[in-house]
Enzyme design. Structure first.
Site, PDB file in Angstrom:
ATOM      1  N   GLU A   1     -36.181 -11.007 -25.227  1.00 25.55           N
ATOM      2  CA  GLU A   1     -37.469 -11.194 -24.544  1.00 25.55           C
ATOM      3  C   GLU A   1     -37.345 -10.622 -23.134  1.00 25.55           C
ATOM      4  O   GLU A   1     -36.498 -11.058 -22.351  1.00 25.55           O
ATOM      5  CB  GLU A   1     -37.880 -12.669 -24.460  1.00 25.55           C
TER       6      GLU A   1
ATOM      7  N   ASP B   1     -34.620 -11.877 -17.213  1.00 23.16           N
ATOM      8  CA  ASP B   1     -35.533 -12.010 -16.080  1.00 23.16           C
ATOM      9  C   ASP B   1     -34.782 -11.607 -14.811  1.00 23.16           C
ATOM     10  O   ASP B   1     -33.558 -11.538 -14.815  1.00 23.16           O
ATOM     11  CB  ASP B   1     -36.095 -13.429 -15.942  1.00 23.16           C
TER      12      ASP B   1
ATOM     13  N   ASP C   1     -46.589  -9.049 -16.594  1.00 23.53           N
ATOM     14  CA  ASP C   1     -47.519  -8.902 -15.457  1.00 23.53           C
ATOM     15  C   ASP C   1     -48.521  -7.794 -15.760  1.00 23.53           C
ATOM     16  O   ASP C   1     -48.126  -6.699 -16.150  1.00 23.53           O
ATOM     17  CB  ASP C   1     -46.731  -8.581 -14.180  1.00 23.53           C
TER      18      ASP C   1
ATOM     19  N   LYS D   1     -54.396  -2.999 -11.030  1.00 24.09           N
ATOM     20  CA  LYS D   1     -54.852  -1.809 -10.281  1.00 24.09           C
ATOM     21  C   LYS D   1     -54.356  -0.523 -10.950  1.00 24.09           C
ATOM     22  O   LYS D   1     -53.194  -0.448 -11.346  1.00 24.09           O
ATOM     23  CB  LYS D   1     -54.320  -1.857  -8.847  1.00 24.09           C
TER      24      LYS D   1
ATOM     25  N   ASP E   1     -52.632 -12.509 -22.252  1.00 31.45           N
ATOM     26  CA  ASP E   1     -53.965 -13.089 -22.041  1.00 31.45           C
ATOM     27  C   ASP E   1     -54.885 -12.051 -21.404  1.00 31.45           C
ATOM     28  O   ASP E   1     -56.078 -12.316 -21.222  1.00 31.45           O
ATOM     29  CB  ASP E   1     -53.875 -14.286 -21.083  1.00 31.45           C
TER      30      ASP E   1
ATOM     31  N   THR F   1     -45.281 -19.467 -25.690  1.00 31.12           N
ATOM     32  CA  THR F   1     -44.550 -19.388 -24.420  1.00 31.12           C
ATOM     33  C   THR F   1     -45.200 -20.358 -23.423  1.00 31.12           C
ATOM     34  O   THR F   1     -46.280 -20.910 -23.687  1.00 31.12           O
ATOM     35  CB  THR F   1     -44.613 -17.966 -23.829  1.00 31.12           C
ATOM     36  N   GLU F   2     -44.564 -20.516 -22.260  1.00 33.21           N
ATOM     37  CA  GLU F   2     -45.150 -21.382 -21.222  1.00 33.21           C
ATOM     38  C   GLU F   2     -46.552 -20.900 -20.814  1.00 33.21           C
ATOM     39  O   GLU F   2     -47.501 -21.671 -20.774  1.00 33.21           O
ATOM     40  CB  GLU F   2     -44.268 -21.365 -19.953  1.00 33.21           C
ATOM     41  N   TYR F   3     -46.655 -19.601 -20.541  1.00 32.80           N
ATOM     42  CA  TYR F   3     -47.947 -19.058 -20.105  1.00 32.80           C
ATOM     43  C   TYR F   3     -48.994 -19.194 -21.204  1.00 32.80           C
ATOM     44  O   TYR F   3     -50.148 -19.505 -20.952  1.00 32.80           O
ATOM     45  CB  TYR F   3     -47.790 -17.581 -19.703  1.00 32.80           C
ATOM     46  N   GLU F   4     -48.550 -18.964 -22.422  1.00 36.98           N
ATOM     47  CA  GLU F   4     -49.475 -19.026 -23.553  1.00 36.98           C
ATOM     48  C   GLU F   4     -50.077 -20.426 -23.702  1.00 36.98           C
ATOM     49  O   GLU F   4     -51.287 -20.571 -23.913  1.00 36.98           O
ATOM     50  CB  GLU F   4     -48.707 -18.646 -24.823  1.00 36.98           C
TER      51      GLU F   4
HETATM   52  C1  LIG Z   1     -46.088 -13.825 -16.251  1.00 36.14           C
HETATM   53  S1  LIG Z   1     -44.426 -14.229 -16.507  1.00 36.14           S
HETATM   54  C2  LIG Z   1     -44.312 -14.584 -18.248  1.00 36.14           C
HETATM   55  C3  LIG Z   1     -43.144 -15.489 -18.567  1.00 36.14           C
HETATM   56  C4  LIG Z   1     -42.942 -15.827 -20.051  1.00 36.14           C
HETATM   57  N1  LIG Z   1     -42.691 -14.637 -20.844  1.00 36.14           N
HETATM   58  C5  LIG Z   1     -44.124 -16.584 -20.621  1.00 36.14           C
HETATM   59  O1  LIG Z   1     -44.877 -15.992 -21.419  1.00 36.14           O
HETATM   60  O2  LIG Z   1     -44.292 -17.743 -20.299  1.00 36.14           O
HETATM   61  C6  LIG Z   1     -43.664 -12.630 -16.377  1.00 36.14           C
HETATM   62  C7  LIG Z   1     -42.150 -12.715 -16.156  1.00 36.14           C
HETATM   63  O3  LIG Z   1     -41.625 -11.397 -16.143  1.00 36.14           O
HETATM   64  C8  LIG Z   1     -40.626 -11.313 -15.141  1.00 36.14           C
HETATM   65  N2  LIG Z   1     -40.544  -9.905 -14.730  1.00 36.14           N
HETATM   66  C9  LIG Z   1     -41.551  -9.125 -14.280  1.00 36.14           C
HETATM   67  N3  LIG Z   1     -41.092  -7.898 -13.990  1.00 36.14           N
HETATM   68  C10 LIG Z   1     -39.770  -7.903 -14.269  1.00 36.14           C
HETATM   69  C11 LIG Z   1     -38.745  -6.925 -14.181  1.00 36.14           C
HETATM   70  N4  LIG Z   1     -38.988  -5.687 -13.731  1.00 36.14           N
HETATM   71  N5  LIG Z   1     -37.497  -7.266 -14.554  1.00 36.14           N
HETATM   72  C12 LIG Z   1     -37.229  -8.527 -14.996  1.00 36.14           C
HETATM   73  N6  LIG Z   1     -38.154  -9.487 -15.104  1.00 36.14           N
HETATM   74  C13 LIG Z   1     -39.417  -9.190 -14.750  1.00 36.14           C
HETATM   75  C14 LIG Z   1     -41.133 -12.222 -14.036  1.00 36.14           C
HETATM   76  O4  LIG Z   1     -40.072 -12.656 -13.192  1.00 36.14           O
HETATM   77  C15 LIG Z   1     -41.754 -13.370 -14.827  1.00 36.14           C
HETATM   78  O5  LIG Z   1     -40.828 -14.382 -15.071  1.00 36.14           O
END
Ligand SMILES: C[S@@+](CC[C@H](N)C(=O)[O-])C[C@H]1O[C@@H](n2cnc3c(N)ncnc32)[C@H](O)[C@@H]1O
Length: 239
Positions: free
Chosen positions: A44, A69, A124, A128, A160, A198-201
């Site tokens: 993941e 992460d 993320d 933009k 989402d 997932t948490e966000y989901e």
């Molecule tokens: C919006 S969260 C989603 C977390 C999890 N997958 C969930 O669905 O609950 C996005 C995660 O991606 C990680 N992330 C974003 N860009 C990253 C990168 N370039 N390298 C490693 N992690 C990254 C962020 O630190 C964050 O924890």
């Protein structure tokens, strides 16, 4: 609540060397040695607090999982969650590793053909236009995923963000990739019990937001299996 400083977090992570990998690039091409077996590896990218990867690795001991992460604090939390989930559900942590790494350099962490599946969950959205290259489904990222995925390789993507989903559909289609199980409202009939949230989901689902999902079939063997199953469906159900 006492907040730990960055140094304290790093020290805490260093004491969990069997679960937490702080120098994952050192294992490029050697993840089978890390796990001590040749089982498939699912990753993941951007695991956040790690609930998804913890649960999935607990449910499927025959698959090896790596959560990636780039933040120490998220790794610490994911580590806690993994230990807690094993205490609740049983099993060992032998098939799980949590790696501190920047996805932009993912090709430095895995060798060609080393992985079977990549999960991108609620990446993320970078809404933009000038940030489009940072989206994890931008072609330059996808090319790296294609390289590290093997013959059975697949990408499973959930979000989402409608705009990120539209962008991703176009990006993957422009690269000539086959997609399946595309959903614009994954939990329309109630939460999908066959998939781990997932948490966000969970948060977005509880707010009544749509969850978008797709699978991209990457490896040749995966593609052939998919085409065969389509043919079988046509034979069984007629045109
Ligand atoms: C919006 S969260 C989603 C977390 C999890 N997958 C969930 O669905 O609950 C996005 C995660 O991606 C990680 N992330 C974003 N860009 C990253 C990168 N370039 N390298 C490693 N992690 C990254 C962020 O630190 C964050 O924890």
């Amino acid at each position: 609540m006492r907040l730990r400083g960055r140094k304290g977090i790093r020290e805490a992570l260093e004491t969990q060397a069997e679960l937490i990998v702080l120098n994952p690039a050192a294992y490029k091409g050697k993840w089978k040695d890390v796990f001590g077996n040749y089982r498939p590896i699912h990753v993941e990218l951007g695991m956040g607090k790690g609930r998804f990867i913890s649960q999935l690795s607990s449910l499927n001991p025959e698959i090896n999982y790596i959560g990636v992460d780039m933040y120490d604090e998220l790794l610490r939390r994911a580590g806690e969650k993994a230990v807690q989930s094993r205490e609740e559900n049983g099993g060992t942590l032998a098939n799980l590793r949590l790696a501190l790494f920047n996805i932009e350099k993912i090709g430095d962490m895995f060798e060609t053909d080393e992985l079977e599946r990549i999960y991108l969950n609620f990446s993320d959205p970078w809404p933009k236009k000038r940030h489009a290259r940072r989206r994890l489904t931008y072609s330059a990222f996808v090319r790296k995923y294609i390289d590290i995925l093997n013959d059975n390789g697949e990408i499973h993507f959930k979000t989402d963000s409608r705009s990120l989903f539209e962008f991703s559909l176009n990006s993957l289609a422009d690269m000539g990739l086959r997609m399946r199980n595309i959903s614009l409202d994954l939990h329309a009939d109630g939460p999908r019990t066959d998939l781990v949230m997932t948490e966000y989901e969970t948060k977005f689902y509880e707010q009544g937001m749509n969850i978008y999902r797709l699978e991209a079939v990457i490896g040749q063997a995966a593609l052939e299996r998919h085409l065969l199953s389509l043919e079988r469906d046509i034979q069984e159900n007629g045109e």
